[in-house]
Design an enzyme around this catalytic site. Structure first.
Site, PDB file in Angstrom:
ATOM      1  N   CYS A   8      27.123  41.497  50.304  1.00 43.64           N
ATOM      2  CA  CYS A   8      28.348  42.265  50.060  1.00 43.64           C
ATOM      3  C   CYS A   8      28.218  43.146  48.818  1.00 43.64           C
ATOM      4  O   CYS A   8      27.426  42.875  47.920  1.00 43.64           O
ATOM      5  CB  CYS A   8      29.529  41.314  49.905  1.00 43.64           C
ATOM      6  SG  CYS A   8      31.137  42.128  50.047  1.00 43.64           S
ATOM      7  N   ASP A 127      35.363  30.946  48.906  1.00 43.56           N
ATOM      8  CA  ASP A 127      34.831  31.538  47.691  1.00 43.56           C
ATOM      9  C   ASP A 127      35.355  30.766  46.495  1.00 43.56           C
ATOM     10  O   ASP A 127      36.267  29.939  46.611  1.00 43.56           O
ATOM     11  CB  ASP A 127      35.259  33.009  47.617  1.00 43.56           C
ATOM     12  CG  ASP A 127      34.394  33.843  46.681  1.00 43.56           C
ATOM     13  OD1 ASP A 127      33.503  33.274  46.012  1.00 43.56           O
ATOM     14  OD2 ASP A 127      34.615  35.068  46.613  1.00 43.56           O
TER      15      ASP A 127
END
Length: 206
Positions: A8, A127
């Site tokens: 990402c 996360d």
């Protein structure tokens, strides 16, 4: 089942193309202006158009206005949306596009309840929790918070690097690993050697 790799936070074409050639399954583009990895729509379109075949494009938003999401979808080739804010399920599904819901993990988070709430998601991304940051902090979290039983594909993020990728696969058995800062030369700029190591180690650990 092979653990997939999503990288990402791309901000330029060369890094994203290199990631695809190295074997990344997906690349993430951040449409959250406060992020140091934020990418403008024109640049995002250039990145998505340059990618090798079979590399998915994931567009990341944080509590964005629907018109903004639709603008991106209208101008960038996007395969999947990733919602990293407080979006309810109803707000995630209105685009009739595959989506991932991110969850910032801390004690008390009920993953099973979230899986039920976002039952139509393509995956749940777990996360690290960091006050004031919706993601990309480079911090990890306690993997013991993750339940063994899951109803959605689980994507593990937070503090991942080539040094702990194999451990993450063995301990969590995720559908995919999502890495950003752990394969960077500096914020928004990827390190080709680190990306290669991360992908190779993850593939070997599966």
């Amino acid at each position: 089942m092979r653990t997939r790799v999503k990288i990402c936070g791309f901000t330029n074409v060369d890094d994203a193309v290199q990631a695809g050639r190295l074997g990344a399954d997906a690349i993430g583009l951040v449409f959250y202006p406060p992020s140091p990895r934020y990418v403008e729509i024109a640049q995002a379109a250039a990145i998505s158009e340059a990618l090798p075949a079979f590399v998915s494009v994931v567009a990341l938003f944080v509590d964005a206005e629907p018109d903004r999401v639709r603008e991106v979808l209208g101008r960038v080739r996007v395969d999947c949306l990733q919602f990293h804010g407080d979006e309810p399920a109803e707000a995630c599904r209105i685009y009739r596009k595959s989506y991932i819901k991110a969850v910032r993990m801390r004690p008390g988070i009920d993953v099973a309840q979230l899986e039920s709430r976002y039952a139509d998601a393509a995956g749940l991304l777990l996360d690290a929790y960091h006050p004031g940051l919706p993601g990309g902090s480079g911090s990890g979290f306690d993997w013991d918070l993750i339940p063994q039983s899951r109803s959605l594909p689980l994507i593990l993020a937070g503090g991942l690097t080539p040094d702990n990728a194999a451990e993450a696969v063995a301990a969590v058995k995720p559908y995919a690993l999502d890495v950003s800062s752990g394969v960077e030369a500096r914020k928004g700029i990827k390190d080709a050697a680190k990306m290669a190591d991360f992908i190779r180690i993850t593939n070997r650990a599966t």
